[in-house]
Design an enzyme around this catalytic site. Sequence first.
Site, PDB file in Angstrom:
ATOM      1  N   ARG A   1      -8.666 -77.824 -23.639  1.00  0.00           N
ATOM      2  CA  ARG A   1      -7.338 -77.308 -23.457  1.00  0.00           C
ATOM      3  C   ARG A   1      -7.743 -75.461 -22.642  1.00  0.00           C
ATOM      4  O   ARG A   1      -7.507 -75.121 -21.461  1.00  0.00           O
ATOM      5  CB  ARG A   1      -6.702 -76.589 -24.605  1.00  0.00           C
ATOM      6  CG  ARG A   1      -5.397 -76.443 -24.557  1.00  0.00           C
ATOM      7  CD  ARG A   1      -5.227 -74.811 -24.433  1.00  0.00           C
ATOM      8  NE  ARG A   1      -5.699 -73.942 -25.187  1.00  0.00           N
ATOM      9  CZ  ARG A   1      -6.074 -72.613 -25.107  1.00  0.00           C
ATOM     10  NH1 ARG A   1      -5.528 -72.059 -23.898  1.00  0.00           N
ATOM     11  NH2 ARG A   1      -6.666 -72.072 -25.897  1.00  0.00           N
ATOM     12  N   ASP A   2      -8.290 -74.722 -23.267  1.00  0.00           N
ATOM     13  CA  ASP A   2      -8.575 -73.414 -22.975  1.00  0.00           C
ATOM     14  C   ASP A   2      -9.326 -73.487 -21.385  1.00  0.00           C
ATOM     15  O   ASP A   2      -9.353 -72.824 -20.624  1.00  0.00           O
ATOM     16  CB  ASP A   2      -9.368 -72.578 -23.921  1.00  0.00           C
ATOM     17  CG  ASP A   2      -9.053 -71.187 -23.549  1.00  0.00           C
ATOM     18  OD1 ASP A   2      -8.202 -70.627 -22.477  1.00  0.00           O
ATOM     19  OD2 ASP A   2      -9.558 -70.174 -24.481  1.00  0.00           O
TER      20      ASP A   2
ATOM     21  N   CYS B   1      -7.931 -67.696 -18.765  1.00  0.00           N
ATOM     22  CA  CYS B   1      -6.232 -67.608 -19.105  1.00  0.00           C
ATOM     23  C   CYS B   1      -5.577 -67.232 -17.877  1.00  0.00           C
ATOM     24  O   CYS B   1      -5.969 -66.268 -17.124  1.00  0.00           O
ATOM     25  CB  CYS B   1      -6.158 -66.537 -20.307  1.00  0.00           C
ATOM     26  SG  CYS B   1      -4.082 -66.386 -20.538  1.00  0.00           S
TER      27      CYS B   1
HETATM   28  P1  HMG Z   1      10.619 -69.018 -20.423  1.00  0.00           P
HETATM   29  O1  HMG Z   1      10.721 -68.994 -18.910  1.00  0.00           O
HETATM   30  O2  HMG Z   1      10.995 -67.507 -21.063  1.00  0.00           O
HETATM   31  O3  HMG Z   1      11.263 -70.254 -21.322  1.00  0.00           O
HETATM   32  O4  HMG Z   1       9.013 -69.111 -20.896  1.00  0.00           O
HETATM   33  P2  HMG Z   1      12.448 -70.599 -21.472  1.00  0.00           P
HETATM   34  O5  HMG Z   1      12.800 -70.853 -22.860  1.00  0.00           O
HETATM   35  O6  HMG Z   1      13.619 -69.782 -20.736  1.00  0.00           O
HETATM   36  O7  HMG Z   1      12.323 -72.100 -20.602  1.00  0.00           O
HETATM   37  C1  HMG Z   1      12.186 -72.012 -19.289  1.00  0.00           C
HETATM   38  C2  HMG Z   1      11.840 -73.301 -18.865  1.00  0.00           C
HETATM   39  O8  HMG Z   1      10.745 -73.723 -19.428  1.00  0.00           O
HETATM   40  C3  HMG Z   1      12.949 -74.572 -19.024  1.00  0.00           C
HETATM   41  O9  HMG Z   1      13.053 -75.420 -18.037  1.00  0.00           O
HETATM   42  C4  HMG Z   1      12.320 -74.879 -20.292  1.00  0.00           C
HETATM   43  O10 HMG Z   1      12.769 -76.198 -20.655  1.00  0.00           O
HETATM   44  C5  HMG Z   1      11.027 -74.959 -20.201  1.00  0.00           C
HETATM   45  P3  HMG Z   1      14.159 -75.549 -17.119  1.00  0.00           P
HETATM   46  O11 HMG Z   1      15.469 -75.665 -17.607  1.00  0.00           O
HETATM   47  O12 HMG Z   1      13.754 -74.373 -16.120  1.00  0.00           O
HETATM   48  O13 HMG Z   1      13.487 -76.780 -16.237  1.00  0.00           O
HETATM   49  N1  HMG Z   1      10.244 -74.857 -21.350  1.00  0.00           N
HETATM   50  C6  HMG Z   1       9.134 -75.817 -21.561  1.00  0.00           C
HETATM   51  N2  HMG Z   1       8.765 -76.996 -20.932  1.00  0.00           N
HETATM   52  C7  HMG Z   1       7.802 -77.533 -21.606  1.00  0.00           C
HETATM   53  N3  HMG Z   1       7.161 -77.316 -22.928  1.00  0.00           N
HETATM   54  C8  HMG Z   1       7.620 -76.276 -23.402  1.00  0.00           C
HETATM   55  C9  HMG Z   1       8.762 -75.480 -22.890  1.00  0.00           C
HETATM   56  N4  HMG Z   1       9.465 -74.364 -23.226  1.00  0.00           N
HETATM   57  C10 HMG Z   1      10.162 -73.907 -22.473  1.00  0.00           C
HETATM   58  N5  HMG Z   1       6.991 -75.828 -24.544  1.00  0.00           N
HETATM   59  C11 HMG Z   1       7.159 -69.967 -22.439  1.00  0.00           C
HETATM   60  C12 HMG Z   1       8.807 -69.109 -22.288  1.00  0.00           C
HETATM   61  C13 HMG Z   1       6.595 -69.775 -23.749  1.00  0.00           C
HETATM   62  C14 HMG Z   1       7.852 -71.316 -22.499  1.00  0.00           C
HETATM   63  C15 HMG Z   1       6.354 -69.839 -21.168  1.00  0.00           C
HETATM   64  O14 HMG Z   1       6.181 -68.364 -21.185  1.00  0.00           O
HETATM   65  C16 HMG Z   1       5.026 -70.644 -21.405  1.00  0.00           C
HETATM   66  O15 HMG Z   1       5.089 -71.894 -21.227  1.00  0.00           O
HETATM   67  N6  HMG Z   1       3.997 -69.631 -21.680  1.00  0.00           N
HETATM   68  C17 HMG Z   1       2.753 -70.465 -21.825  1.00  0.00           C
HETATM   69  C18 HMG Z   1       1.646 -69.699 -21.219  1.00  0.00           C
HETATM   70  C19 HMG Z   1       0.349 -70.233 -21.567  1.00  0.00           C
HETATM   71  O16 HMG Z   1       0.072 -71.494 -21.898  1.00  0.00           O
HETATM   72  N7  HMG Z   1      -0.711 -69.357 -21.463  1.00  0.00           N
HETATM   73  C20 HMG Z   1      -1.898 -69.956 -21.910  1.00  0.00           C
HETATM   74  C21 HMG Z   1      -2.507 -70.110 -23.230  1.00  0.00           C
HETATM   75  S1  HMG Z   1      -2.657 -68.758 -24.292  1.00  0.00           S
HETATM   76  C22 HMG Z   1      -4.375 -68.601 -24.119  1.00  0.00           C
HETATM   77  O17 HMG Z   1      -4.850 -69.348 -23.079  1.00  0.00           O
HETATM   78  C23 HMG Z   1      -4.982 -67.655 -25.214  1.00  0.00           C
HETATM   79  C24 HMG Z   1      -5.805 -68.195 -26.104  1.00  0.00           C
HETATM   80  O18 HMG Z   1      -6.930 -69.273 -25.424  1.00  0.00           O
HETATM   81  C25 HMG Z   1      -6.479 -67.221 -26.757  1.00  0.00           C
HETATM   82  C26 HMG Z   1      -7.181 -65.985 -26.026  1.00  0.00           C
HETATM   83  O19 HMG Z   1      -8.221 -65.989 -25.338  1.00  0.00           O
HETATM   84  O20 HMG Z   1      -6.385 -65.036 -26.090  1.00  0.00           O
HETATM   85  C27 HMG Z   1      -5.188 -69.101 -26.840  1.00  0.00           C
HETATM   86 MG    MG Z   2      -8.820 -68.130 -24.694  1.00  0.00          MG
END
Ligand code: HMG
Ligand code: MG
Length: 306
Positions: free
Chosen positions: A15-16, A240
């Site tokens: 994943r990450d 990320c």
């Molecule tokens: P948004 O644009 O505000 O969401 O994003 P929305 O609710 O307005 O939806 C927009 C579109 O996304 C819609 O589709 C939804 O259906 C779709 P459209 O109508 O435009 O076709 N949608 C989804 N599709 C699939 N699965 C879902 C989902 N939710 C909405 N779950 C949102 C808000 C949270 C969805 C967006 O910002 C997002 O997906 N962010 C994820 C970012 C991410 O994955 N970052 C990396 C992971 S975190 C990380 O790596 C850190 C970590 O390792 C720890 C560290 O190291 O710090 C964990």
């Molecule tokens: Mg991370």
Amino acid sequence: MRFPDKVKLVEVGPRDGLQNEKQTIPVEVKLALVNRLSEAGFPNIEAASFVSPKWVPQMATSTELMASIQRRPGTLYSALVPNMKGFEAALAARADEVVIFGAASEAFSQKNINCSIAESIERFREVAIAAKANGLRLRGSISCALGCPYQGEVQPEAVADVARRMRDLGCDEIDIADTIGVGTAFKVQQVFEHVATVFPLERLAGHFHDTYGQALANIYAALSSGVAIFHASVAGLGGCPYAKGATGNVATEDVLYLLDGLGISTGVDLNAVVDAGQFISQQLGRPSASRAGNAIAARRSPEHTA
Ligand code: HMG
Ligand code: MG
């Protein structure tokens, strides 16, 4: 010093590690990686992420992947979920654990999940209730616990505040994440000390990226504070997409080498992880970022004479 006898090592490479890759990785390759990691004996593999494919395209094959993995009894397969849409997909994919992911910095919360910290907690509340109702384990991850790419300094009190809110949602485990790898050993100890005032230390995890080469030192510091759960990524994959310049997680092979040397058991087979690291690096067409992994692989090669 109160080093633990045992550490739970959570493999986050699928994943990450892979989420930040520019080239599209075929689901068959992801599947082969997860299956190899399962065979290596990890108690927990972060395999997938049910987020918007517009935000993180690489994770779009999570449903397919989760449907095909060979599940090893004794391994929990986790998936990131930012909202109910993600939760429903994770539930359908038979994830054992869902991970809600927030941040200790407002700026990062906006960039990564498009909402404030307070809004994220409200979104997570529904997910937490649904996870409990369906008997799934719930983990909370706190990004930017040691510094933020947008805001800079992050106070330990801010991390403890998010941890308290995640505790109140019912999180079984909470990750203290150094998203951009800027933390150093004393600061790591301070953050764990603060967070341990609101959440049991034995259920806190260290998630260190190695951008500044501090991850192993930070793990050692956290171990000496009694932390016994760590995340790592095979071959040091990762980063990320919303933390520019951040490199991969600490390499799993390097962490295993350290823990073996300290006499701390994990139940994970280092040689099998080295093989998995060499496999995925070949698939990605670049050398592994794991120093221990490369050293062990070189020692095995026929031309090695020492
Ligand atoms: P948004 O644009 O505000 O969401 O994003 P929305 O609710 O307005 O939806 C927009 C579109 O996304 C819609 O589709 C939804 O259906 C779709 P459209 O109508 O435009 O076709 N949608 C989804 N599709 C699939 N699965 C879902 C989902 N939710 C909405 N779950 C949102 C808000 C949270 C969805 C967006 O910002 C997002 O997906 N962010 C994820 C970012 C991410 O994955 N970052 C990396 C992971 S975190 C990380 O790596 C850190 C970590 O390792 C720890 C560290 O190291 O710090 C964990
Ligand atoms: Mg991370």
